[in-house]
Design a protein around this motif. Sequence first.
Motif, PDB file in Angstrom:
ATOM      1  N   VAL A   1       0.861  -1.188   0.000  1.00  0.00           N
ATOM      2  CA  VAL A   1       0.000   0.000   0.000  1.00  0.00           C
ATOM      3  C   VAL A   1       0.896   1.236   0.000  1.00  0.00           C
ATOM      4  CG1 VAL A   1      -1.752   1.316   1.224  1.00  0.00           C
ATOM      5  CG2 VAL A   1      -1.834  -1.195   1.234  1.00  0.00           C
ATOM      6  N   GLU A   2       0.721   2.060  -1.039  1.00  0.00           N
ATOM      7  CA  GLU A   2       1.524   3.275  -1.179  1.00  0.00           C
ATOM      8  C   GLU A   2       0.791   4.483  -0.614  1.00  0.00           C
ATOM      9  OE1 GLU A   2       2.576   1.438  -5.460  1.00  0.00           O
ATOM     10  OE2 GLU A   2       0.682   2.173  -4.657  1.00  0.00           O
TER      11      GLU A   2
ATOM     12  N   CYS B   1       5.682   3.036   1.124  1.00  0.00           N
ATOM     13  CA  CYS B   1       5.022   1.801   0.710  1.00  0.00           C
ATOM     14  C   CYS B   1       5.125   0.819   1.868  1.00  0.00           C
ATOM     15  CB  CYS B   1       5.675   1.247  -0.538  1.00  0.00           C
ATOM     16  SG  CYS B   1       5.027  -0.341  -1.076  1.00  0.00           S
ATOM     17  N   ALA B   2       3.967   0.398   2.363  1.00  0.00           N
ATOM     18  CA  ALA B   2       3.925  -0.543   3.475  1.00  0.00           C
ATOM     19  C   ALA B   2       3.623  -1.935   2.959  1.00  0.00           C
ATOM     20  CB  ALA B   2       2.856  -0.107   4.475  1.00  0.00           C
TER      21      ALA B   2
ATOM     22  N   ALA C   1      14.087  -7.955  -3.554  1.00  0.00           N
ATOM     23  CA  ALA C   1      14.192  -6.567  -3.990  1.00  0.00           C
ATOM     24  C   ALA C   1      12.890  -5.802  -3.740  1.00  0.00           C
ATOM     25  CB  ALA C   1      14.535  -6.500  -5.470  1.00  0.00           C
ATOM     26  N   MET C   2      13.047  -4.535  -3.388  1.00  0.00           N
ATOM     27  CA  MET C   2      11.909  -3.627  -3.310  1.00  0.00           C
ATOM     28  C   MET C   2      12.236  -2.453  -4.226  1.00  0.00           C
ATOM     29  SD  MET C   2      10.904  -3.779   0.730  1.00  0.00           S
ATOM     30  CE  MET C   2       9.165  -3.403   0.500  1.00  0.00           C
ATOM     31  N   GLU C   3      11.272  -2.053  -5.015  1.00  0.00           N
ATOM     32  CA  GLU C   3      11.547  -1.079  -6.080  1.00  0.00           C
ATOM     33  C   GLU C   3      10.418  -0.078  -6.214  1.00  0.00           C
ATOM     34  OE1 GLU C   3      11.995  -3.959  -9.256  1.00  0.00           O
ATOM     35  OE2 GLU C   3      14.181  -3.919  -9.042  1.00  0.00           O
ATOM     36  N   TRP C   4      10.745   1.015  -6.866  1.00  0.00           N
ATOM     37  CA  TRP C   4       9.753   1.998  -7.289  1.00  0.00           C
ATOM     38  C   TRP C   4       9.793   2.113  -8.807  1.00  0.00           C
ATOM     39  CZ3 TRP C   4       6.085   4.152  -4.330  1.00  0.00           C
ATOM     40  CH2 TRP C   4       6.262   4.124  -2.942  1.00  0.00           C
TER      41      TRP C   4
ATOM     42  N   LYS D   1       9.435  -4.382   5.560  1.00  0.00           N
ATOM     43  CA  LYS D   1       8.134  -3.844   5.934  1.00  0.00           C
ATOM     44  C   LYS D   1       7.772  -2.541   5.244  1.00  0.00           C
ATOM     45  CE  LYS D   1       7.081  -6.994   9.003  1.00  0.00           C
ATOM     46  NZ  LYS D   1       5.923  -7.918   8.786  1.00  0.00           N
ATOM     47  N   MET D   2       8.798  -1.726   4.966  1.00  0.00           N
ATOM     48  CA  MET D   2       8.542  -0.412   4.366  1.00  0.00           C
ATOM     49  C   MET D   2       9.613  -0.111   3.331  1.00  0.00           C
ATOM     50  SD  MET D   2       5.862   0.972   5.875  1.00  0.00           S
ATOM     51  CE  MET D   2       6.042   2.643   5.291  1.00  0.00           C
TER      52      MET D   2
END
Length: 117
Positions: free
Chosen positions: A4-5, A21-22, A32-35, A74-75
């Motif tokens: 959720v952004e 982003c949660a 990986a976490m990305e935008w 988490k974030m």
Amino acid sequence: VQLVESGGGLVQAGGSLRLSCAASGDTICISAMEWYRQAPGKERELVATATRGGATIYVDSVKGRFTISRDNNKMVYLQMNSLKPEDTAVYYCYAGCVKNGLVYPTWGQGTQVTVSS
């Protein structure tokens, strides 16, 4: 995994915004976490990556202006400074969940960023 952004909005050129982003659910599998972002009439573009190991990677157009950071799994945040009208787009959070060697992608719903000139 669910994402959720928040944090999008309207800002003047030269201004700043911070996207958040949660992640929830089975977050332990996240690598990986990305935008990403998608401007009208254009393809979705990878903007920044934060690896599980702590490395960060940026598309050339945002280097020196945007900073990605993450809080474990988490974030993930995107601090955007010196914004330009060409940064206007819907920004999406992405997380890759790795299980048994396969990557399961998850996307957030997107948040609109509009930069006025």
